[in-house]
Structure formats: C-alpha cells, structure tokens
Design a protein around this motif. Sequence first.
Motif, PDB file in Angstrom:
ATOM      1  N   GLY A  85       0.811  -1.214   0.000  1.00 49.80           N
ATOM      2  CA  GLY A  85       0.000   0.000   0.000  1.00 49.80           C
ATOM      3  C   GLY A  85       0.839   1.257   0.000  1.00 49.80           C
ATOM      4  O   GLY A  85       0.336   2.337   0.281  1.00 49.80           O
ATOM      5  N   SER A  86       2.125   1.127  -0.314  1.00 58.63           N
ATOM      6  CA  SER A  86       3.037   2.275  -0.284  1.00 58.63           C
ATOM      7  C   SER A  86       2.711   3.280  -1.377  1.00 58.63           C
ATOM      8  O   SER A  86       2.080   2.946  -2.378  1.00 58.63           O
ATOM      9  N   GLY A  97       1.155   4.164 -14.551  1.00 57.91           N
ATOM     10  CA  GLY A  97      -0.008   3.856 -13.719  1.00 57.91           C
ATOM     11  C   GLY A  97      -1.177   3.322 -14.527  1.00 57.91           C
ATOM     12  O   GLY A  97      -1.894   2.423 -14.083  1.00 57.91           O
ATOM     13  N   SER A  98      -1.366   3.848 -15.753  1.00 61.35           N
ATOM     14  CA  SER A  98      -2.469   3.361 -16.586  1.00 61.35           C
ATOM     15  C   SER A  98      -2.254   1.899 -16.975  1.00 61.35           C
ATOM     16  O   SER A  98      -3.207   1.111 -17.008  1.00 61.35           O
ATOM     17  N   PHE A  99      -1.008   1.507 -17.248  1.00 66.28           N
ATOM     18  CA  PHE A  99      -0.723   0.106 -17.555  1.00 66.28           C
ATOM     19  C   PHE A  99      -0.923  -0.772 -16.321  1.00 66.28           C
ATOM     20  O   PHE A  99      -1.406  -1.901 -16.434  1.00 66.28           O
ATOM     21  N   MET A 100      -0.550  -0.255 -15.145  1.00 70.59           N
ATOM     22  CA  MET A 100      -0.743  -1.042 -13.922  1.00 70.59           C
ATOM     23  C   MET A 100      -2.229  -1.231 -13.627  1.00 70.59           C
ATOM     24  O   MET A 100      -2.664  -2.331 -13.282  1.00 70.59           O
ATOM     25  N   ARG A 101      -3.016  -0.163 -13.760  1.00 71.38           N
ATOM     26  CA  ARG A 101      -4.462  -0.283 -13.515  1.00 71.38           C
ATOM     27  C   ARG A 101      -5.102  -1.270 -14.492  1.00 71.38           C
ATOM     28  O   ARG A 101      -5.898  -2.110 -14.106  1.00 71.38           O
ATOM     29  N   ALA A 102      -4.738  -1.158 -15.765  1.00 74.12           N
ATOM     30  CA  ALA A 102      -5.308  -2.047 -16.773  1.00 74.12           C
ATOM     31  C   ALA A 102      -4.890  -3.501 -16.533  1.00 74.12           C
ATOM     32  O   ALA A 102      -5.731  -4.405 -16.575  1.00 74.12           O
ATOM     33  N   GLY A 103      -3.606  -3.720 -16.290  1.00 74.89           N
ATOM     34  CA  GLY A 103      -3.123  -5.081 -16.058  1.00 74.89           C
ATOM     35  C   GLY A 103      -3.730  -5.707 -14.822  1.00 74.89           C
ATOM     36  O   GLY A 103      -4.181  -6.857 -14.849  1.00 74.89           O
ATOM     37  N   ALA A 104      -3.765  -4.957 -13.751  1.00 72.67           N
ATOM     38  CA  ALA A 104      -4.358  -5.476 -12.514  1.00 72.67           C
ATOM     39  C   ALA A 104      -5.849  -5.736 -12.712  1.00 72.67           C
ATOM     40  O   ALA A 104      -6.365  -6.775 -12.278  1.00 72.67           O
ATOM     41  N   GLY A 105      -6.525  -4.815 -13.369  1.00 73.22           N
ATOM     42  CA  GLY A 105      -7.961  -4.974 -13.589  1.00 73.22           C
ATOM     43  C   GLY A 105      -8.285  -6.217 -14.402  1.00 73.22           C
ATOM     44  O   GLY A 105      -9.242  -6.933 -14.090  1.00 73.22           O
ATOM     45  N   ARG A 106      -7.492  -6.497 -15.447  1.00 73.85           N
ATOM     46  CA  ARG A 106      -7.730  -7.693 -16.269  1.00 73.85           C
ATOM     47  C   ARG A 106      -7.558  -8.971 -15.460  1.00 73.85           C
ATOM     48  O   ARG A 106      -8.155  -9.995 -15.783  1.00 73.85           O
ATOM     49  N   LEU A 107      -6.742  -8.906 -14.415  1.00 75.40           N
ATOM     50  CA  LEU A 107      -6.491 -10.094 -13.600  1.00 75.40           C
ATOM     51  C   LEU A 107      -7.367 -10.148 -12.348  1.00 75.40           C
ATOM     52  O   LEU A 107      -7.207 -11.037 -11.515  1.00 75.40           O
ATOM     53  N   GLY A 108      -8.259  -9.170 -12.205  1.00 78.94           N
ATOM     54  CA  GLY A 108      -9.108  -9.133 -11.021  1.00 78.94           C
ATOM     55  C   GLY A 108      -8.351  -8.697  -9.782  1.00 78.94           C
ATOM     56  O   GLY A 108      -8.766  -8.987  -8.661  1.00 78.94           O
ATOM     57  N   LEU A 109      -7.235  -8.007  -9.987  1.00 80.42           N
ATOM     58  CA  LEU A 109      -6.418  -7.502  -8.884  1.00 80.42           C
ATOM     59  C   LEU A 109      -6.619  -5.998  -8.771  1.00 80.42           C
ATOM     60  O   LEU A 109      -7.248  -5.380  -9.620  1.00 80.42           O
ATOM     61  N   SER A 110      -6.034  -5.413  -7.755  1.00 80.19           N
ATOM     62  CA  SER A 110      -6.197  -3.981  -7.537  1.00 80.19           C
ATOM     63  C   SER A 110      -4.851  -3.271  -7.527  1.00 80.19           C
ATOM     64  O   SER A 110      -3.924  -3.704  -6.840  1.00 80.19           O
ATOM     65  N   TRP A 111      -4.747  -2.213  -8.305  1.00 78.17           N
ATOM     66  CA  TRP A 111      -3.591  -1.313  -8.248  1.00 78.17           C
ATOM     67  C   TRP A 111      -4.043  -0.158  -7.371  1.00 78.17           C
ATOM     68  O   TRP A 111      -4.788   0.709  -7.815  1.00 78.17           O
ATOM     69  N   ALA A 112      -3.632  -0.173  -6.107  1.00 74.93           N
ATOM     70  CA  ALA A 112      -4.119   0.823  -5.163  1.00 74.93           C
ATOM     71  C   ALA A 112      -3.000   1.354  -4.274  1.00 74.93           C
ATOM     72  O   ALA A 112      -3.041   1.202  -3.051  1.00 74.93           O
ATOM     73  N   PRO A 113      -1.978   1.973  -4.887  1.00 77.33           N
ATOM     74  CA  PRO A 113      -0.925   2.541  -4.042  1.00 77.33           C
ATOM     75  C   PRO A 113      -1.488   3.673  -3.191  1.00 77.33           C
ATOM     76  O   PRO A 113      -2.507   4.286  -3.544  1.00 77.33           O
ATOM     77  N   ARG A 115      -0.406   6.545  -2.838  1.00 74.11           N
ATOM     78  CA  ARG A 115      -0.342   7.794  -3.596  1.00 74.11           C
ATOM     79  C   ARG A 115       0.545   7.565  -4.816  1.00 74.11           C
ATOM     80  O   ARG A 115       1.465   6.769  -4.768  1.00 74.11           O
ATOM     81  N   GLU A 116       0.253   8.254  -5.916  1.00 66.30           N
ATOM     82  CA  GLU A 116       1.093   8.201  -7.101  1.00 66.30           C
ATOM     83  C   GLU A 116       1.755   9.561  -7.282  1.00 66.30           C
ATOM     84  O   GLU A 116       1.068  10.572  -7.405  1.00 66.30           O
ATOM     85  N   LEU A 117       3.088   9.577  -7.284  1.00 66.26           N
ATOM     86  CA  LEU A 117       3.850  10.805  -7.467  1.00 66.26           C
ATOM     87  C   LEU A 117       4.596  10.730  -8.792  1.00 66.26           C
ATOM     88  O   LEU A 117       4.981   9.649  -9.233  1.00 66.26           O
TER      89      LEU A 117
END
Length: 176
Positions: A85-86, A97-113, A115-117
């Motif tokens: 959760g860092s 971040g867009s690639f992480m959200r898309a990749g995680a979403g396709r796998l039913g996972l969550s990209w939820a850091p 904060r994104e800097l």
Amino acid sequence: MFDLETTGFSPASAAIVEIGAVRIVGGRIDEALKFETLVRPTRPDGSVLSIPWQAQQVHGISDEMVRSAPTIEQALPGFLDFVGGSAVVAHNVGFDGSFMRAGAGRLGLSWAPERELCTMQLSRRAFPRERAHNLTILAERLGLEFAPGGRHRSYGDVQVTAQAYLRLRELLGESG
C-alpha cells in the motif's frame, strides 16, 4: 519507485514487457529492496504477443529475451506485493499507472498505491521555464547518469528516477 517497458502506448492494446522497482527508505535508495523482471507479453486470450520492432528499437527487449520470462499473470502479483500500500513514484506516472491499472484490472487484482507521485510533474515545478522534462533531459539537468545500457530498461530508468526524485525534493524544499 517503479518503471515499465511496454510493447506500445495504449494499455488497451499493448502489454508490459519489463517491470523495475526500488524502494526509498529513510530518504535513501535501498538497492537491496528491488524488483526486476522481464515479462512475456500476452493477449487477453493468453496467446503470445510479439514485441513490435518500433518498441524493440526503444528498449532493446526482443521476443527472444522474454521467451522464458513470466507472463503478467505470474509477474504482477509479486510486484503488487512488493508495492503493498506504499506510495509510488514514476517518471510520467500517468503512463505507467495506466498500464498497472489495466493489467491489474484484467487479472481481477487492484492497483491501489497510497499515492502516485510523478517526477515529471516535480521537474515542471522545479524548472518552470524549461520546456522539456523527459527523463534523459531531467537526468542531464540534475547531473545524473544512467548505467551503461540502462536507459529505456526498467531498472536503469528507475535508478535514475529515484535519484531524480530525491534531488527534486531537495530543490523544492520538500521532505518525506
């Protein structure tokens, strides 16, 4: 800190081919806490996706190099565990971040850091009169060097991004 290399520009049609990350602990880069893997790109149906020639010209990653690499289904859970959760930092975090959200979403996972800097945004604040803020130019501005063969490879880019982040925080008078 993280960086991705991909087969293209759109997370809807392109795939991740490399993930690199390093942690900053106590205001210092901790090279012992790193994540680095090539990724064999696949389509949503699981078939292998070839790396386009244009992408290979940028990052130098070929189909041969990723032939025995883990797929995103195998690599992403480990990376998400590494991040936890860092807060995360990337150069042009909107892209990665867009690639992480898309990749995680396709796998039913969550990209939820937490904060994104973005070091590109920090560069724009630190150098408002400058027009270009790509990682190569930012590194030159800050006197940073890429390891030989490190530019446009995830771990090489993330090492410089981490150094740039720490220097930009100093320049901007920010801590944390």
